[in-house]
Design a protein around this motif. Structure first.
Motif, PDB file in Angstrom:
ATOM      1  N   GLN A  35     -24.848 137.364 -23.772  1.00  0.00           N
ATOM      2  CA  GLN A  35     -25.850 137.297 -22.709  1.00  0.00           C
ATOM      3  C   GLN A  35     -26.931 136.307 -23.113  1.00  0.00           C
ATOM      4  O   GLN A  35     -27.303 136.227 -24.285  1.00  0.00           O
ATOM      5  CB  GLN A  35     -26.462 138.675 -22.468  1.00  0.00           C
ATOM      6  N   ASP A  36     -27.442 135.548 -22.156  1.00  0.00           N
ATOM      7  CA  ASP A  36     -28.512 134.604 -22.457  1.00  0.00           C
ATOM      8  C   ASP A  36     -29.504 134.554 -21.306  1.00  0.00           C
ATOM      9  O   ASP A  36     -29.256 135.066 -20.224  1.00  0.00           O
ATOM     10  CB  ASP A  36     -27.976 133.213 -22.781  1.00  0.00           C
ATOM     11  N   ILE A  37     -30.640 133.937 -21.585  1.00  0.00           N
ATOM     12  CA  ILE A  37     -31.692 133.718 -20.594  1.00  0.00           C
ATOM     13  C   ILE A  37     -31.811 132.209 -20.443  1.00  0.00           C
ATOM     14  O   ILE A  37     -31.945 131.494 -21.438  1.00  0.00           O
ATOM     15  CB  ILE A  37     -33.028 134.319 -21.054  1.00  0.00           C
ATOM     16  N   ARG A  38     -31.795 131.741 -19.205  1.00  0.00           N
ATOM     17  CA  ARG A  38     -31.840 130.300 -18.958  1.00  0.00           C
ATOM     18  C   ARG A  38     -32.988 129.969 -18.017  1.00  0.00           C
ATOM     19  O   ARG A  38     -33.258 130.701 -17.080  1.00  0.00           O
ATOM     20  CB  ARG A  38     -30.537 129.828 -18.329  1.00  0.00           C
ATOM     21  N   ILE A  39     -33.635 128.831 -18.286  1.00  0.00           N
ATOM     22  CA  ILE A  39     -34.653 128.298 -17.380  1.00  0.00           C
ATOM     23  C   ILE A  39     -34.196 126.914 -16.942  1.00  0.00           C
ATOM     24  O   ILE A  39     -33.845 126.070 -17.775  1.00  0.00           O
ATOM     25  CB  ILE A  39     -36.041 128.220 -18.041  1.00  0.00           C
ATOM     26  N   PHE A  40     -34.194 126.722 -15.632  1.00  0.00           N
ATOM     27  CA  PHE A  40     -33.796 125.451 -15.037  1.00  0.00           C
ATOM     28  C   PHE A  40     -35.011 124.775 -14.415  1.00  0.00           C
ATOM     29  O   PHE A  40     -35.869 125.453 -13.855  1.00  0.00           O
ATOM     30  CB  PHE A  40     -32.752 125.677 -13.932  1.00  0.00           C
ATOM     31  N   ASP A  41     -35.077 123.460 -14.517  1.00  0.00           N
ATOM     32  CA  ASP A  41     -36.046 122.648 -13.784  1.00  0.00           C
ATOM     33  C   ASP A  41     -35.250 121.994 -12.668  1.00  0.00           C
ATOM     34  O   ASP A  41     -34.478 121.072 -12.909  1.00  0.00           O
ATOM     35  CB  ASP A  41     -36.684 121.605 -14.692  1.00  0.00           C
ATOM     36  N   ASP A  42     -35.394 122.510 -11.462  1.00  0.00           N
ATOM     37  CA  ASP A  42     -34.515 122.199 -10.334  1.00  0.00           C
ATOM     38  C   ASP A  42     -33.084 122.571 -10.736  1.00  0.00           C
ATOM     39  O   ASP A  42     -32.785 123.725 -10.882  1.00  0.00           O
ATOM     40  CB  ASP A  42     -34.653 120.744  -9.881  1.00  0.00           C
ATOM     41  N   GLU A  43     -32.211 121.618 -10.948  1.00  0.00           N
ATOM     42  CA  GLU A  43     -30.816 121.909 -11.320  1.00  0.00           C
ATOM     43  C   GLU A  43     -30.546 121.674 -12.809  1.00  0.00           C
ATOM     44  O   GLU A  43     -29.452 121.936 -13.294  1.00  0.00           O
ATOM     45  CB  GLU A  43     -29.866 121.039 -10.487  1.00  0.00           C
TER      46      GLU A  43
END
Length: 89
Positions: A35-43
């Motif tokens: 499991q991970d946590i991801r942050i996107f800037d737009d795509e």
């Protein structure tokens, strides 16, 4: 627009500071190695945290510097300058 995404959580934020705070608050819920946590800037994926790494990973060339500048801009206090009139009667 920043998007924080993990299992059972998907939310968008206007500010990098808010997205980072949300990502950091989800670290304790990241129980599995897969499991991970991801942050996107737009795509574009820019930040990821997983149990397999001690610290979050910033993804891409120059991303850390760009986000650090954005963090400073978002948290810089508003400075007001007062100009005194030198000709007082």
């Amino acid at each position: 627009m920043f998007r924080v995404f993990t299992k059972d959580y998907d939310r968008t934020f206007d500010r990098w500071t808010d997205a980072l705070a949300a990502g950091n608050s989800l670290k304790s819920k990241c129980k599995s190695l897969f499991q991970d946590i991801r942050i996107f800037d737009d795509e574009e994926l820019i930040w990821i945290y997983s149990r397999s790494h001690t610290y979050p990973q910033y993804i891409g060339a120059g991303v850390y510097d760009r986000l650090a500048r954005l963090f400073l801009l978002e948290n810089a206090p508003m400075v007001e300058v007062e100009v005194e009139d030198s000709e007082q009667s």
